[in-house]
Write an enzyme that holds these catalytic residues in place. Sequence first.
Site, mmCIF file in Angstrom:
data_model
loop_
_atom_site.group_PDB
_atom_site.id
_atom_site.type_symbol
_atom_site.label_atom_id
_atom_site.label_comp_id
_atom_site.label_asym_id
_atom_site.label_seq_id
_atom_site.Cartn_x
_atom_site.Cartn_y
_atom_site.Cartn_z
ATOM 1 N N ASP A 50 0.849 -1.202 0.000
ATOM 2 C CA ASP A 50 0.000 0.000 0.000
ATOM 3 C C ASP A 50 0.878 1.244 0.000
ATOM 4 O O ASP A 50 1.860 1.319 0.738
ATOM 5 C CB ASP A 50 -0.852 0.053 1.279
ATOM 6 C CG ASP A 50 -2.011 -0.930 1.227
ATOM 7 O OD1 ASP A 50 -2.148 -1.628 0.203
ATOM 8 O OD2 ASP A 50 -2.759 -0.991 2.217
ATOM 9 N N TYR A 265 -11.505 -4.170 -1.641
ATOM 10 C CA TYR A 265 -10.871 -4.076 -0.334
ATOM 11 C C TYR A 265 -11.643 -3.144 0.612
ATOM 12 O O TYR A 265 -11.838 -1.969 0.302
ATOM 13 C CB TYR A 265 -9.439 -3.560 -0.531
ATOM 14 C CG TYR A 265 -8.606 -3.665 0.717
ATOM 15 C CD1 TYR A 265 -8.212 -4.901 1.184
ATOM 16 C CD2 TYR A 265 -8.217 -2.530 1.410
ATOM 17 C CE1 TYR A 265 -7.461 -5.013 2.326
ATOM 18 C CE2 TYR A 265 -7.457 -2.624 2.548
ATOM 19 C CZ TYR A 265 -7.086 -3.864 3.011
ATOM 20 O OH TYR A 265 -6.350 -3.966 4.139
#
Length: 718
Positions: A50, A265
């Site tokens: 990320d 997500y």
Amino acid sequence: MPILDPTWLPLSVLKSKGSNLRFLAFKIEKILREISLISKSASGFIHACDYDQEGEVIGYNILEHACHNKYSLSKRAKFSSLTDEEIIQSFNNLLPPSQKLKDAGTSRHMIDFIYGINLSRALTNSVNKKDSPGADKKGYRQLSIGRVQGPTLAFVVEREKEIESHIFEPYWNVMADFEKNNQIIKTYYYPYRIDTKSAAENIINSCKNQLGKATDINIQKTAIKPPFPFNLGDLQKEAFRFFRFTPSYTLSIAEKLYLSALISYPRTSSQKLPSSINYEKIIKAVSNLDNNLHQNSSYGNKTKSILSYSEISLKLLANKVLKPNEGKETDPAHPAIYPTGQKPKRSLEDSEIKLLDLIIRRLLSSFGEEASSSQIIVTITVKDKFTFKAEEKKIVVEGWIKYYRPYFDLSGFMIQDSLSFLKRNDILKNVKIELLEKFTQPPFRYNQSTLLQKMEREKIGTKSTRSEIISTLFKRNYITNFVLSTAHQSVTDDSKVVSKNSPASNYQKKQPTKDGFVGMQKSGLRPTEIGLAIVNSMKKYIPNIVSTNLTRDMETQLEQIESGNTTSVQVVEKARNQIKEAIESFNLNESKIGQEISSALEVNKTTNLWRKPTSISSLGPCPVCKSGNLIVKKAVKSKKRFAGCTNYTSAKCLTTSPLPQKGTIKNVGKKCEKCNWPIISAHGINQGKRYQWEFCINSSCPLKISNNGNKKITSKQT
DNA sequence: GCAAGGTC
């Protein structure tokens, strides 16, 4: 001694016999060995975690510790959604590693660790001295506090104190029915709040059975924009509102849906959907889910007014432009939550179907057409002087609302209108007029959903951890979920679903009612004695840990590391000095803190959790032993409440005093001039009449004996 | 075992 400089230990230490992390250490070693092996033959390293602070640290640790210090040689892929387009683009434009982001991240780890671990240990030690009433059978009671736990607990405590110190001030409403063409118009006197009863009665006497004139008819149209695509917080809020799922339960279901490839997500703060996810493809795919989801399910399209996915997607795809109404919240690593449109490969649980349905309808609605409402406010004037108003709101253009059904909140909207037939200067006759006595209301208690929203607003914790922090407060028994109507079955744990009928859901009435103040305010999250004692002690001795300033200050410092205005070394050093000071202040006052919290633990043991909300705080210092506090207790046999000293067990202080059995008791912070016992206030309703009075709780106070006052308190305690 | 952050 505080640990101010935690260091990495070699795995060999953890693997040694007697280590409680032995098993884990072997597992970790195996993973490291495998990554290390692959890394040796790698021609280069691309960090593709990320793109945020925490993601940077995860990749950094792997590159440094498993790939032999390759972080500085690595390249960074930057993308914010896992679509082919974005990933390819990011790999074609690799960046150097983001050292400053990594520094900010590792500093965050360090600071949270040295604050949290040291203070939690100090707190735990303070109550685990010999003979401590707080210790369990094994003589141990675990307590904790942290940068996020502390302020979150303090929110609940502060709210409780606001509620306790609220003074119910009376005010009056005048409600009137007017009639025309056999139609009844329900109105209220304007301005709504009338401060004195005599003024209200004057209005009634002047307007009863009189004629009124419609002096103003105001119609306002308001656009209602489609909702934003879900981020995690909004999903948790909506699932609580409609299904009564607690935030942590919602996250756990969302996680299952994500792992089954049914939604994107879920741990995201973004309210935006990049066009690269291909809107059209998803909307089309979703339309194939109708039968899959709603067959064999106790939930689904039960009524005709709820459209099927295919019906909605047909309408949306017929539109010229396909664009979601996005919010302003963003996320560096993920887009908003959307359904993938894939068919479930296993049978879904009821809760999963519910949440998926909500996510699908939300996504479709965000692409919907604007809706609009129309509000009509009619002003009726009697004798050119007294004004009454009637208002109604209705949906005139349904737009996206019909896609979001059944989740759209229709409260506050009329289905049929009863006012639009009126015209200006119409004459109406008053047929009914009545007086309502109301009281100003204290603020509502938080529920899990509103507490999470408060954390969001105050920017403490992250989207992934907020619900967990609330669960931790439950686990430590710092907060409880108070249910009024079923007090005996009071929910004190962190359940998955809050019953819709239970006031713990914090059902909020818009207007206080005559008897409202007795029943309305008592549901929701309350601090326990321990929770309250911890906040009070921390406020006294190390105020930083329960204030949001610490987090705020840390955020600022971390941002400055990211922008290069300061260094990680400086920031961590500063935090280290602060914690040193805090621990020193803690140690100086350790016996006091230990005693304060221990008495709270004692109270929790001897009283029921559902006792009156206001008994959570001390009624004042014990005038006899001086070191304890008088608190509300319940007699074991008679179940009657009375005031007793917290030193009953520890120091055998037997001070007690009778209390009124009904109504709410409040500590007003005063002491009796004559005998020095606490003066408290009691209020409630008796035979429909509201009362509030203050008195010294000492039954043998010289003042009372002389003037024979306080006859009301006569019950003797056993 | 304690924090807060991440993950399946």
